[in-house]
Design an enzyme around this catalytic site. Sequence first.
Site, PDB file in Angstrom:
ATOM      1  N   THR A  10     -58.838  -8.140 103.632  1.00  0.00           N
ATOM      2  CA  THR A  10     -57.621  -7.407 104.003  1.00  0.00           C
ATOM      3  C   THR A  10     -56.780  -7.027 102.781  1.00  0.00           C
ATOM      4  OG1 THR A  10     -56.470  -9.503 104.316  1.00  0.00           O
ATOM      5  CG2 THR A  10     -57.467  -8.507 106.275  1.00  0.00           C
ATOM      6  N   ALA A  12     -56.125  -5.106  98.895  1.00  0.00           N
ATOM      7  CA  ALA A  12     -56.279  -3.710  98.464  1.00  0.00           C
ATOM      8  C   ALA A  12     -57.719  -3.436  98.006  1.00  0.00           C
ATOM      9  CB  ALA A  12     -55.287  -3.403  97.339  1.00  0.00           C
ATOM     10  N   VAL A  13     -58.310  -4.349  97.241  1.00  0.00           N
ATOM     11  CA  VAL A  13     -59.686  -4.124  96.777  1.00  0.00           C
ATOM     12  C   VAL A  13     -60.671  -4.306  97.933  1.00  0.00           C
ATOM     13  CG1 VAL A  13     -61.508  -4.950  95.221  1.00  0.00           C
ATOM     14  CG2 VAL A  13     -59.145  -4.784  94.398  1.00  0.00           C
ATOM     15  N   SER A  39     -55.251 -14.349 108.246  1.00  0.00           N
ATOM     16  CA  SER A  39     -55.711 -12.970 108.519  1.00  0.00           C
ATOM     17  C   SER A  39     -56.818 -12.917 109.572  1.00  0.00           C
ATOM     18  CB  SER A  39     -56.221 -12.324 107.234  1.00  0.00           C
ATOM     19  OG  SER A  39     -55.179 -12.172 106.318  1.00  0.00           O
ATOM     20  N   ARG A 100     -65.574 -14.695  84.512  1.00  0.00           N
ATOM     21  CA  ARG A 100     -65.930 -13.591  83.611  1.00  0.00           C
ATOM     22  C   ARG A 100     -66.399 -14.006  82.224  1.00  0.00           C
ATOM     23  NH1 ARG A 100     -60.812  -9.950  85.001  1.00  0.00           N
ATOM     24  NH2 ARG A 100     -61.490  -9.195  87.044  1.00  0.00           N
ATOM     25  N   CYS A 131     -60.003  -4.279  85.616  1.00  0.00           N
ATOM     26  CA  CYS A 131     -59.977  -2.824  85.800  1.00  0.00           C
ATOM     27  C   CYS A 131     -59.693  -2.052  84.514  1.00  0.00           C
ATOM     28  CB  CYS A 131     -58.953  -2.460  86.861  1.00  0.00           C
ATOM     29  SG  CYS A 131     -57.376  -3.270  86.634  1.00  0.00           S
ATOM     30  N   GLN A 158     -50.373   1.014  83.562  1.00  0.00           N
ATOM     31  CA  GLN A 158     -51.112   0.474  84.704  1.00  0.00           C
ATOM     32  C   GLN A 158     -50.352   0.600  86.023  1.00  0.00           C
ATOM     33  OE1 GLN A 158     -53.104  -2.832  81.821  1.00  0.00           O
ATOM     34  NE2 GLN A 158     -53.357  -3.251  83.998  1.00  0.00           N
ATOM     35  N   LYS A 219     -57.659 -10.215  78.208  1.00  0.00           N
ATOM     36  CA  LYS A 219     -58.852  -9.852  78.990  1.00  0.00           C
ATOM     37  C   LYS A 219     -59.507  -8.630  78.337  1.00  0.00           C
ATOM     38  CE  LYS A 219     -57.274 -11.388  83.544  1.00  0.00           C
ATOM     39  NZ  LYS A 219     -56.744 -10.924  84.845  1.00  0.00           N
ATOM     40  N   HIS A 247     -54.910   3.803  86.665  1.00  0.00           N
ATOM     41  CA  HIS A 247     -54.463   3.344  85.347  1.00  0.00           C
ATOM     42  C   HIS A 247     -54.743   4.439  84.305  1.00  0.00           C
ATOM     43  CE1 HIS A 247     -53.837  -0.533  86.990  1.00  0.00           C
ATOM     44  NE2 HIS A 247     -54.755  -1.241  86.374  1.00  0.00           N
ATOM     45  N   GLN A 320     -57.953   2.635  89.661  1.00  0.00           N
ATOM     46  CA  GLN A 320     -58.265   1.230  89.378  1.00  0.00           C
ATOM     47  C   GLN A 320     -58.830   0.483  90.568  1.00  0.00           C
ATOM     48  OE1 GLN A 320     -55.646  -1.381  91.436  1.00  0.00           O
ATOM     49  NE2 GLN A 320     -56.766  -2.116  89.659  1.00  0.00           N
TER      50      GLN A 320
HETATM   51  N1  HSE Z   1     -55.043  -6.973  86.232  1.00  0.00           N
HETATM   52  C1  HSE Z   1     -54.999  -5.595  86.582  1.00  0.00           C
HETATM   53  C2  HSE Z   1     -53.576  -5.142  86.787  1.00  0.00           C
HETATM   54  C3  HSE Z   1     -55.790  -5.352  87.825  1.00  0.00           C
HETATM   55  O1  HSE Z   1     -52.695  -5.977  86.968  1.00  0.00           O
HETATM   56  O2  HSE Z   1     -53.345  -3.944  86.762  1.00  0.00           O
HETATM   57  C4  HSE Z   1     -57.208  -4.967  87.494  1.00  0.00           C
HETATM   58  O3  HSE Z   1     -58.136  -5.937  87.848  1.00  0.00           O
END
Ligand code: HSE
Length: 338
Positions: A10, A12-13, A39, A100, A131, A158, A219, A247, A320
């Site tokens: 549920t 956004a991704v 959810s 990662r 992203c 971003q 990152k 982004h 993104q």
């Molecule tokens: N960490 C990124 C952001 C999201 O806050 O825009 C991408 O995974």
Amino acid sequence: MYNVAIVGATGAVGEELFRVLEEYNFPVKKLVPLASARSVGKEVEFKGETLKVKELTCDVFEKEEIDIAFFSAGGSVSAKFAPCAVKAGAVVIDNTSYFRMDKDVPLVVPEVNPEDIALWRKKGIIANPNCSTIQMVISLAPLHKEFNIKRVEVATYQAVSGAGKKGMEELFEQMRAIFNFKLDKVVDEREVFQYQIALNVIPHIDKFMDNGFTREEMKMVNETNKIMHSNIEVAPTCVRVPVLRSHSEAITIHCEKEVDVKRAREVLESFEDIKVIDNPEKNEYPMPIIATDTDYVYVGRIRKDLFDNKTLHFFNVADQLRVGAATNAVRIALKWIE
Ligand code: HSE
């Protein structure tokens, strides 16, 4: 055909993953949306069917005979439940930062390092990069091959979607308050970002580290070199802007070889996932409104440095939620099933 689970269905991704799996005609036998107890029962759409969200538990992967589990519910959820999915025989494609930098977990952008997917067997997990890293390495990879990049300086712009649905809602709420001249309310409607995001930019994403960089910036430093098998120096400044879901990045590359704008355009255009939009005479360049809801990294404003012939500048933009998250994850899965 595969049984597929989406953990964080549920979010956004998660929601974008449903759309991308459908658009890419992924061979899904059964799709199981999973989320936390609060959810459970929410409805999601997939291929015209309504599916009910089920509770994420350790044994659900075995019970549902899951082959592929996409995780996008935060690092602590991946830490706890990804091992359950692996134990049940599924491959995990993890969108969080939790695994990662694990040397036994491949970190993959299919257009850049598809060969690394083969390492999935070590832990049963493939990590999807951050992203801002994904869109940067897609544009760096062809340029690195051509000019041998030594150092990258990047400033990001971003979108609020990087902070999830709540980040998007926070921008909307604040815009509404501004529109209604309830200016005192704007700062009250704040939970996700450190300061008001509407009509503002915030040079701070995620926590500050001891070295003065943020976690988001580190990152970009570490993930770039893991993906590209390189030791390129990356100097990022990550900035949150009141844009919804694409982004942007202003990038400078310092190379070992002399750079050439025409050649840079050619090698960028040779990449399937890149579209070059670069026509100053017509005021044409990439922008979030162009990239949103697409699967391309748009590159433009390509120019040679005024003082150093081994330095090139450009600007890139990508959605993104798609390029930086769901699409990359689905492309990993498509390579995995090949
Ligand atoms: N960490 C990124 C952001 C999201 O806050 O825009 C991408 O995974």
